[in-house]
Design an enzyme around this catalytic site. Sequence first.
Site, PDB file in Angstrom:
ATOM      1  N   LYS A   1      -0.890   5.108   3.153  1.00  0.00           N
ATOM      2  CA  LYS A   1      -1.983   4.154   2.919  1.00  0.00           C
ATOM      3  C   LYS A   1      -1.900   2.977   3.891  1.00  0.00           C
ATOM      4  O   LYS A   1      -2.909   2.569   4.454  1.00  0.00           O
ATOM      5  CB  LYS A   1      -1.923   3.579   1.494  1.00  0.00           C
ATOM      6  CG  LYS A   1      -1.979   4.602   0.389  1.00  0.00           C
ATOM      7  CD  LYS A   1      -1.978   3.928  -0.976  1.00  0.00           C
ATOM      8  CE  LYS A   1      -0.727   3.134  -1.295  1.00  0.00           C
ATOM      9  NZ  LYS A   1       0.514   3.932  -1.418  1.00  0.00           N
TER      10      LYS A   1
ATOM     11  N   ARG B   1      -3.009  -0.504  -9.154  1.00  0.00           N
ATOM     12  CA  ARG B   1      -1.991   0.507  -9.412  1.00  0.00           C
ATOM     13  C   ARG B   1      -1.928   0.880 -10.887  1.00  0.00           C
ATOM     14  O   ARG B   1      -1.017   1.579 -11.296  1.00  0.00           O
ATOM     15  CB  ARG B   1      -0.622  -0.044  -9.005  1.00  0.00           C
ATOM     16  CG  ARG B   1      -0.134   0.468  -7.654  1.00  0.00           C
ATOM     17  CD  ARG B   1       1.137  -0.298  -7.363  1.00  0.00           C
ATOM     18  NE  ARG B   1       2.076   0.384  -6.539  1.00  0.00           N
ATOM     19  CZ  ARG B   1       2.246   0.132  -5.231  1.00  0.00           C
ATOM     20  NH1 ARG B   1       1.470  -0.719  -4.605  1.00  0.00           N
ATOM     21  NH2 ARG B   1       3.192   0.740  -4.562  1.00  0.00           N
TER      22      ARG B   1
ATOM     23  N   ARG C   1      11.732   6.381   6.312  1.00  0.00           N
ATOM     24  CA  ARG C   1      10.858   5.287   6.758  1.00  0.00           C
ATOM     25  C   ARG C   1      11.686   4.080   7.189  1.00  0.00           C
ATOM     26  O   ARG C   1      12.654   3.725   6.537  1.00  0.00           O
ATOM     27  CB  ARG C   1       9.942   4.898   5.603  1.00  0.00           C
ATOM     28  CG  ARG C   1       9.004   3.770   5.934  1.00  0.00           C
ATOM     29  CD  ARG C   1       7.795   3.819   5.079  1.00  0.00           C
ATOM     30  NE  ARG C   1       8.017   3.217   3.769  1.00  0.00           N
ATOM     31  CZ  ARG C   1       7.037   3.007   2.890  1.00  0.00           C
ATOM     32  NH1 ARG C   1       5.800   3.376   3.181  1.00  0.00           N
ATOM     33  NH2 ARG C   1       7.295   2.475   1.728  1.00  0.00           N
TER      34      ARG C   1
ATOM     35  N   ARG D   1      13.661  -0.411   3.757  1.00  0.00           N
ATOM     36  CA  ARG D   1      13.333  -1.211   2.588  1.00  0.00           C
ATOM     37  C   ARG D   1      14.259  -0.826   1.441  1.00  0.00           C
ATOM     38  O   ARG D   1      14.529   0.346   1.230  1.00  0.00           O
ATOM     39  CB  ARG D   1      11.882  -0.954   2.164  1.00  0.00           C
ATOM     40  CG  ARG D   1      10.885  -1.778   2.920  1.00  0.00           C
ATOM     41  CD  ARG D   1       9.466  -1.338   2.675  1.00  0.00           C
ATOM     42  NE  ARG D   1       9.135  -1.082   1.280  1.00  0.00           N
ATOM     43  CZ  ARG D   1       7.912  -0.744   0.855  1.00  0.00           C
ATOM     44  NH1 ARG D   1       6.923  -0.621   1.721  1.00  0.00           N
ATOM     45  NH2 ARG D   1       7.677  -0.519  -0.411  1.00  0.00           N
TER      46      ARG D   1
ATOM     47  N   ARG E   1       9.712   5.018  -8.311  1.00  0.00           N
ATOM     48  CA  ARG E   1       8.357   4.670  -7.853  1.00  0.00           C
ATOM     49  C   ARG E   1       7.411   5.849  -8.007  1.00  0.00           C
ATOM     50  O   ARG E   1       6.236   5.685  -8.339  1.00  0.00           O
ATOM     51  CB  ARG E   1       8.412   4.199  -6.396  1.00  0.00           C
ATOM     52  CG  ARG E   1       9.085   2.834  -6.266  1.00  0.00           C
ATOM     53  CD  ARG E   1       9.508   2.551  -4.858  1.00  0.00           C
ATOM     54  NE  ARG E   1       8.377   2.344  -3.976  1.00  0.00           N
ATOM     55  CZ  ARG E   1       8.424   2.533  -2.665  1.00  0.00           C
ATOM     56  NH1 ARG E   1       9.531   2.964  -2.091  1.00  0.00           N
ATOM     57  NH2 ARG E   1       7.366   2.295  -1.929  1.00  0.00           N
TER      58      ARG E   1
HETATM   59  P1  AMP Z   1       4.249  -0.968  -1.682  1.00  0.00           P
HETATM   60  O1  AMP Z   1       4.641  -1.639  -0.421  1.00  0.00           O
HETATM   61  O2  AMP Z   1       2.765  -0.865  -1.864  1.00  0.00           O
HETATM   62  O3  AMP Z   1       4.950   0.338  -1.894  1.00  0.00           O
HETATM   63  O4  AMP Z   1       4.742  -1.927  -2.877  1.00  0.00           O
HETATM   64  C1  AMP Z   1       6.118  -2.241  -3.049  1.00  0.00           C
HETATM   65  C2  AMP Z   1       6.391  -2.743  -4.451  1.00  0.00           C
HETATM   66  O5  AMP Z   1       5.628  -3.924  -4.720  1.00  0.00           O
HETATM   67  C3  AMP Z   1       5.992  -1.781  -5.571  1.00  0.00           C
HETATM   68  O6  AMP Z   1       6.975  -0.785  -5.823  1.00  0.00           O
HETATM   69  C4  AMP Z   1       5.846  -2.752  -6.752  1.00  0.00           C
HETATM   70  O7  AMP Z   1       7.079  -3.175  -7.263  1.00  0.00           O
HETATM   71  C5  AMP Z   1       5.178  -3.941  -6.069  1.00  0.00           C
HETATM   72  N1  AMP Z   1       3.704  -3.818  -6.078  1.00  0.00           N
HETATM   73  C6  AMP Z   1       2.884  -3.606  -5.015  1.00  0.00           C
HETATM   74  N2  AMP Z   1       1.597  -3.523  -5.393  1.00  0.00           N
HETATM   75  C7  AMP Z   1       1.604  -3.687  -6.745  1.00  0.00           C
HETATM   76  C8  AMP Z   1       0.598  -3.673  -7.753  1.00  0.00           C
HETATM   77  N3  AMP Z   1      -0.690  -3.471  -7.446  1.00  0.00           N
HETATM   78  N4  AMP Z   1       0.976  -3.876  -9.045  1.00  0.00           N
HETATM   79  C9  AMP Z   1       2.247  -4.087  -9.379  1.00  0.00           C
HETATM   80  N5  AMP Z   1       3.255  -4.079  -8.488  1.00  0.00           N
HETATM   81  C10 AMP Z   1       2.949  -3.882  -7.183  1.00  0.00           C
END
Ligand code: AMP
Length: 223
Positions: A18, A91, A130, A163, A174
């Site tokens: 994404k 989400r 990654r 990360r 996740r």
């Molecule tokens: P991402 O980089 O999109 O994978 O997000 C990393 C982490 O940020 C996720 O595993 C969540 O802990 C938090 N996070 C990101 N977007 C959201 C969301 N819309 N709602 C809740 N937590 C989020």
Amino acid sequence: MKVENVRMVLVGPPGAGKGTQAKMLRERTGLEHLSTGDLLREAVRRNTPLGAEAKAYMDRGRLVPDRLVARLVEERISSSPDGFVLDGYPRSVAQAAMLDEFLERAGRPLTHVVSVEVPAEDLVTRLGGRRTCRECGAVFHVRFAPPRTPGVCDRCGGALYQREDDREETVRARLEVFEKETSPVLEFYRRRGLLRSVDGRKAPDEVFRSILDILGVAVGTDA
Ligand code: AMP
């Protein structure tokens, strides 16, 4: 090419690409890229009160509470007069409903929702390899998209790191969160007639072409 009046959500499991697609869209169309993951990581890095609260959830691969994330997103949308691509938000169905209500009130409803589909078994490999740039956030993969010099960002020369939440134990958490909390969001948008999907197993350029096609942007023209 400037694309206006597109208010889009990209939905997909972690590692579906994404972020890559949203960055390509920003470069190609000028749409603003709003990634809640990036915004949260930035808040953690700056050690803001929100960042401090969010970190514990992020490190465990859990969702950060809705009220924190919704506020971040609403602030950013309010200050972006043109179109946007939301990456990583909503989400959960609760977040999707809050977003709907917020955009409805602003008279700027979503125009597109695209689901980036990748089978679960590919995601662990994708996320495990990654590497992310500490400076500019560019994303590489040790096998599928290696940087020219290992550990160094091609774009800005910054250091690449893994990360915390891309480590295997957290990746599994996740993916479970995606199945349980996020996949119902697809049905939410399907019912509204907004949902389209693309095959995220394809090469990034091909996935990108499919998304441009959905947006009705002529494929093959220069930016
Ligand atoms: P991402 O980089 O999109 O994978 O997000 C990393 C982490 O940020 C996720 O595993 C969540 O802990 C938090 N996070 C990101 N977007 C959201 C969301 N819309 N709602 C809740 N937590 C989020």
